[in-house]
Design an enzyme around this catalytic site. Sequence first.
Site, short mmCIF file in Angstrom:
data_model
loop_
_atom_site.label_atom_id
_atom_site.label_comp_id
_atom_site.label_asym_id
_atom_site.label_seq_id
_atom_site.Cartn_x
_atom_site.Cartn_y
_atom_site.Cartn_z
N CYS A 170 -2.05 -2.98 7.76
CA CYS A 170 -2.00 -3.90 6.62
C CYS A 170 -0.75 -4.76 6.58
O CYS A 170 -0.81 -5.92 6.16
CB CYS A 170 -2.15 -3.11 5.32
SG CYS A 170 -3.79 -2.33 5.16
N ASP A 218 0.79 -1.24 0.00
CA ASP A 218 0.00 0.00 0.00
C ASP A 218 0.82 1.29 0.00
O ASP A 218 0.50 2.24 0.73
CB ASP A 218 -0.94 0.01 1.20
CG ASP A 218 -1.88 -1.17 1.24
OD1 ASP A 218 -1.98 -1.89 0.23
OD2 ASP A 218 -2.51 -1.39 2.29
N LYS A 229 -6.23 -5.06 -3.37
CA LYS A 229 -6.76 -5.79 -2.23
C LYS A 229 -7.87 -4.96 -1.59
O LYS A 229 -7.76 -3.75 -1.47
CB LYS A 229 -5.67 -6.15 -1.22
CG LYS A 229 -5.01 -4.99 -0.49
CD LYS A 229 -3.92 -5.54 0.44
CE LYS A 229 -3.26 -4.45 1.27
NZ LYS A 229 -4.14 -3.85 2.28
#
Length: 230
Positions: free
Chosen positions: A166, A24, A133
Amino acid sequence: MTTLTARPEAITFDPQQTALIVVDMQNAYATPGGYLDLAGFDVSTTRPVIANIQTAVTAARAAGMLIIWFQNGWDAQYVEAGGPGSPNFHKSNALKTMRKQPQLQGKLLAKGSWDYQLVDELVPQPGDIVLPKPRYSSFFNTPLDSILRSRGIRHLVFTGIATNVCVESTLRDGFFLEYFGVVLEDATHQAGPEFAQKAALFNIETFFGWVSDVETFCDALSPTSFARIA
């Protein structure tokens, strides 16, 4: 085989059967004006993390490691985010921020938006894999497990944001699926106070994996070339 100095002990792996996971590294999480910034989280110290990820990716690619980039987010209508029947609807700070500030609707973590894009400094190359995702864990509703198993990959080296959300979620899920997870601590950044970073790293090195840093990682892969890479 490569032996990496790490906490709580060294770990040995074959670089060609190891993947570097970049979690990310989007404008949403690393750039002023992105989701985390607008939601009240401090992103002022993410620039060194970006530079360290660049260094780690370069070293990993030279060593023959697979590079996998993840982007967290949803379709522009947020169907993938889930409605009131999903806990994600209630706990996602991006969704909560948009409900508080309706003018941001469609701008935060929406596929195709500036917020969703990877930061300019980090550009996937041919041979890398880029995956979307919809939740914190990179294993949830993605082909990650299948991609790794089909290549005989059992070791994962983690970088990205956020360490305590995450990154940790993905490493934990990987642990449950029998993957060996290593976090490069100076190539990650927390969402929240500094103690969140320390707590996440403590959890990882104590219960779920290993913790190292970018210089040690690069030196383990190619001791004579780290200075040139950096």
